[in-house]
Scaffold this active site. Sequence first.
Site, PDB file in Angstrom:
ATOM      1  N   LYS A   1       3.536 -19.012 -25.190  1.00  0.00           N
ATOM      2  CA  LYS A   1       2.380 -18.111 -25.160  1.00  0.00           C
ATOM      3  C   LYS A   1       2.716 -16.851 -25.928  1.00  0.00           C
ATOM      4  O   LYS A   1       3.831 -16.326 -25.841  1.00  0.00           O
ATOM      5  CB  LYS A   1       2.032 -17.801 -23.703  1.00  0.00           C
TER       6      LYS A   1
ATOM      7  N   ASP B   1       2.731 -18.640 -15.797  1.00  0.00           N
ATOM      8  CA  ASP B   1       2.978 -17.977 -17.078  1.00  0.00           C
ATOM      9  C   ASP B   1       4.085 -16.948 -16.871  1.00  0.00           C
ATOM     10  O   ASP B   1       3.858 -15.908 -16.245  1.00  0.00           O
ATOM     11  CB  ASP B   1       1.710 -17.268 -17.580  1.00  0.00           C
TER      12      ASP B   1
ATOM     13  N   LYS C   1      -0.345 -21.194 -26.311  1.00  0.00           N
ATOM     14  CA  LYS C   1      -1.406 -20.385 -25.715  1.00  0.00           C
ATOM     15  C   LYS C   1      -1.477 -19.058 -26.450  1.00  0.00           C
ATOM     16  O   LYS C   1      -0.482 -18.331 -26.553  1.00  0.00           O
ATOM     17  CB  LYS C   1      -1.158 -20.156 -24.229  1.00  0.00           C
TER      18      LYS C   1
END
Length: 218
Positions: free
Chosen positions: A151, A89, A180
């Site tokens: 995300k 991430d 996400k």
Amino acid sequence: MGIAKYIDYTLLKPDATSKDIKELCQEAVEYGCASVCVNSVNVPLCYNLLKDTKVKVCAVVGFPLGAMPSAIKAKEAKWAVSKGASEIDMVINITALKDKKNAIVRRDIAAVKKAIGDKLLKVIIETCLLTDAEKITACQLALSAGADFVKTSTGFSTGGATVKDVTLMYETVGQSLGVKASGGIRTLKDANELLSAGAKRLGCSSSGAKAIILEEKA
């Protein structure tokens, strides 16, 4: 529904101890979470604890500001993968995005993707700092740079996931990327609303995730 399978069970506090990380991994296995999400320095420990389980190891890169050279992000990501992370991430270069230097943002993402090969890349765009137009641009750049997910948030800035942002991101990337939702997800209602809006993963602190999972089981 089995909410745990959507959750990246997260512990990113700078003062987290080895004992805390071990408990994180044990609980993630017990609940059946998708992954544990940790700072890159904790990847080797998590990998050793989880290598014989279905729970993945996810490392954050360029966290939490994204304000470092792409080469450094790429090197951190490559190191994390070499130590057992199967998901990364990363935080984008938010300054470059707001300066409309889109080529820099795209190269930043692409550099990390190149460094990790076929491992999963989730791109944190930090929605609370962006206009809707900037959110759309960030998602489009992530898609063109070869990312796998976009995300919402680090959880360390001024806001977290919202249904509005997840809906916008999902409408932008469609089925091409996953979305996400991360930051401030504390109840089963929160989680279900974000999944209904298009999220495929939920980034939840270990305490928040535990509360959500136990609420579903109650």
